[in-house]
Design a protein around this motif. Sequence first.
Motif, PDB file in Angstrom:
ATOM      1  N   SER A   1       0.412  -1.061  -0.516  1.00 38.47           N
ATOM      2  CA  SER A   1      -0.099  -0.040   0.335  1.00 38.47           C
ATOM      3  C   SER A   1       1.022   1.730  -0.133  1.00 38.47           C
ATOM      4  O   SER A   1       2.075   1.449   0.085  1.00 38.47           O
ATOM      5  CB  SER A   1      -0.710   0.119   1.145  1.00 38.47           C
ATOM      6  OG  SER A   1      -0.566  -0.184   2.521  1.00 38.47           O
ATOM      7  N   PRO A   2       0.182   2.527  -0.103  1.00 39.57           N
ATOM      8  CA  PRO A   2       1.400   3.400  -0.017  1.00 39.57           C
ATOM      9  C   PRO A   2       1.428   3.611   0.773  1.00 39.57           C
ATOM     10  O   PRO A   2       2.390   3.264   2.240  1.00 39.57           O
ATOM     11  CB  PRO A   2       0.075   4.225  -0.741  1.00 39.57           C
ATOM     12  CG  PRO A   2      -0.769   4.017  -1.404  1.00 39.57           C
ATOM     13  CD  PRO A   2      -0.481   2.419  -0.376  1.00 39.57           C
ATOM     14  N   VAL A   3       3.470   3.925   0.364  1.00 34.32           N
ATOM     15  CA  VAL A   3       4.600   3.893   1.925  1.00 34.32           C
ATOM     16  C   VAL A   3       5.147   5.756   1.764  1.00 34.32           C
ATOM     17  O   VAL A   3       4.883   6.569  -0.047  1.00 34.32           O
ATOM     18  CB  VAL A   3       5.661   2.950   1.653  1.00 34.32           C
ATOM     19  CG1 VAL A   3       5.001   1.804   1.752  1.00 34.32           C
ATOM     20  CG2 VAL A   3       5.915   3.193   0.388  1.00 34.32           C
ATOM     21  N   GLY A   4       5.742   6.480   2.462  1.00 32.15           N
ATOM     22  CA  GLY A   4       6.207   7.769   2.397  1.00 32.15           C
ATOM     23  C   GLY A   4       7.676   7.354   3.158  1.00 32.15           C
ATOM     24  O   GLY A   4       7.776   6.658   4.469  1.00 32.15           O
ATOM     25  N   ALA A   5       8.894   8.010   2.703  1.00 30.18           N
ATOM     26  CA  ALA A   5      10.284   7.841   3.309  1.00 30.18           C
ATOM     27  C   ALA A   5      10.552   9.225   3.718  1.00 30.18           C
ATOM     28  O   ALA A   5      10.804   9.377   2.171  1.00 30.18           O
ATOM     29  CB  ALA A   5      10.541   6.853   2.479  1.00 30.18           C
ATOM     30  N   ASP A   6      11.665   8.935   4.350  1.00 28.40           N
ATOM     31  CA  ASP A   6      12.061  10.274   4.858  1.00 28.40           C
ATOM     32  C   ASP A   6      13.436  10.172   5.115  1.00 28.40           C
ATOM     33  O   ASP A   6      13.603  10.316   6.302  1.00 28.40           O
ATOM     34  CB  ASP A   6      11.544  11.548   5.192  1.00 28.40           C
ATOM     35  CG  ASP A   6      12.355  13.113   4.738  1.00 28.40           C
ATOM     36  OD1 ASP A   6      12.840  14.073   3.501  1.00 28.40           O
ATOM     37  OD2 ASP A   6      12.113  13.382   5.620  1.00 28.40           O
TER      38      ASP A   6
END
Length: 166
Positions: free
Chosen positions: A57-62
């Motif tokens: 599913s949608p993921v975010g990384a920083d």
Amino acid sequence: MDAHVLLRQAAGLVWGLEDLPDLDRAPGGKPVFHNFPHRCFNLSHSGPYALCALGDSPVGADVEVIRPRRPSLPQKVLSGAELVWFLDRGSRWEDFYTLWTLKEARVKQSGAGLTRPPRDIAVPLLEPGQHAQLDGLVFTAYAGEGWRAALCAADPGPLIEGIRTS
């Protein structure tokens, strides 16, 4: 390490892809695979660091290199509760970047980008290495000498990440 090299390695390892599919941008600017929208990923890089997250599913990384900023910045971008947490911990830039990477990961997960003031982007108050759920999202904070990173996913299932330096 280049974030795209890391993505290529991770996509090969996790999805068995020999070559990366064509990349495109969703309306908010989030990178996506043009012909494989079910393959969710996100990338980040800062200085010598690169971070890649893959998920179902949608993921975010920083990831961010820790560096001093204008002293007034935390008051401008942190919510009231976040600012109290930051001040109570000694106003350390390491703690600011833990919160900032969580905020960036959240907006990157949604694909919306920074379309609202950062202080209005709610994130859990985490120590590096901790996980928490907020608003149906799972957050994880990471840290190393001179950097902070975070991941945000809608699904707490399998999530593969890698932090590499050049």
